[in-house]
Design an enzyme around this catalytic site. Structure first.
Site, mmCIF file in Angstrom:
data_model
loop_
_atom_site.group_PDB
_atom_site.id
_atom_site.type_symbol
_atom_site.label_atom_id
_atom_site.label_comp_id
_atom_site.label_asym_id
_atom_site.label_seq_id
_atom_site.Cartn_x
_atom_site.Cartn_y
_atom_site.Cartn_z
ATOM 1 N N SER A 97 0.812 -1.215 0.000
ATOM 2 C CA SER A 97 0.000 0.000 0.000
ATOM 3 C C SER A 97 0.848 1.269 0.000
ATOM 4 C CB SER A 97 -0.930 0.020 1.221
ATOM 5 O OG SER A 97 -1.866 -1.020 1.159
ATOM 6 N N GLN A 98 0.248 2.331 -0.486
ATOM 7 C CA GLN A 98 0.845 3.672 -0.429
ATOM 8 C C GLN A 98 1.246 3.979 1.020
ATOM 9 O OE1 GLN A 98 -2.178 6.514 -1.190
ATOM 10 N NE2 GLN A 98 -0.806 8.255 -1.423
#
Length: 248
Positions: A97-98
């Site tokens: 994920s970011q």
């Protein structure tokens, strides 16, 4: 090469080889230290510009994001983008994920030193490592066998003794280890699995993206108080779908 070999020309062949290896090792170590310092600066810049600037304030979360070497949780082909402001592919149609989303979900879970966490969707192990920097113990489940093995090996090599991982169907949670003060689900479904609600401890918080896995989901936070569960819907997000094991 000539510069490296020059000190060895006046030594016996065995000594020359040892000297050359020592010089090469020293050069590699120096380069590693330089790279480590550079990556540490990139990591700190990531925290300041991508996370603090967007409102993340929890001290434990910020310390963990600044400490965990994200570049060790991405494939070598993605190394140059390890601290970029976006999710990255890690193989098997999965992503890491970011950074902001990792920090945001961690802060929403309200981690603390005495808490026990369950993560559904180990992936490369990055979110588990961030949690493990703050809480007492982390139990994490991955449904892709190759990723489960890779993440378990990586986390052990990095010294995360408070993370216990396994391959399995995260939809069912981990009833043998329940209840959990924190449950983080890093994959999207159109509903929150009932087993996860049942495994949430009194006062616990569950954070999960909920909605159509093919479009946009919303982060949902469940809180359990006096046996009752309350729900809060937050920002829109995009996550990979929550996979299930095929029923035999």
């Amino acid at each position: 090469a000539r510069a490296l070999l020059a000190p060895c020309l006046y030594l016996r062949s065995g000594d020359a080889l040892k000297s050359l290896l020592l010089i090469l090792f020293s050069v590699c170590l120096l380069q590693f230290q330089k790279d480590d310092a550079r990556l540490a600066r990139e990591r700190n810049r990531m925290v300041q510009t991508q996370i603090v600037a967007r409102g993340i304030t929890d001290p434990g979360t910020l310390r963990a994001m600044d400490h965990v070497p994200r570049h060790l949780f991405v494939p070598s082909s993605q190394l140059k983008d390890a601290y970029s402001d976006r999710p990255l592919p890690i193989g098997y149609s999965q992503t890491i994920s970011q950074p902001f989303i990792v920090a945001y979900m961690t802060q929403l879970a309200r981690p603390a030193k005495d808490k026990k966490a369950l993560e559904i969707g180990t992936g490369s192990g990055y979110q588990a490592a961030v949690l493990a920097e703050i809480v007492d113990s982390v139990f994490t489940i991955e449904i892709v066998p190759e990723l489960a093995i890779e993440a378990s090996t990586r986390l052990k090599m990095l010294g995360y003794g408070n993370i216990i991982s396994k391959y399995g169907d995260g939809y069912k949670g981990w009833p043998e280890k329940a209840p959990f003060d924190i449950i983080l689900v890093t994959a999207a479904a159109d509903h929150i699995p009932e087993p996860l609600k049942e495994q949430l401890a009194e006062g616990g918080r569950l954070v999960m993206p909920v909605g159509d896995p093919a479009t946009v989901q919303y982060l949902i936070v469940l809180t359990k108080r006096k046996g009752r569960i309350t729900e809060q819907r937050l920002e829109p997000v995009r996550f990979v779908p929550l996979k299930r094991l095929k029923q035999q």
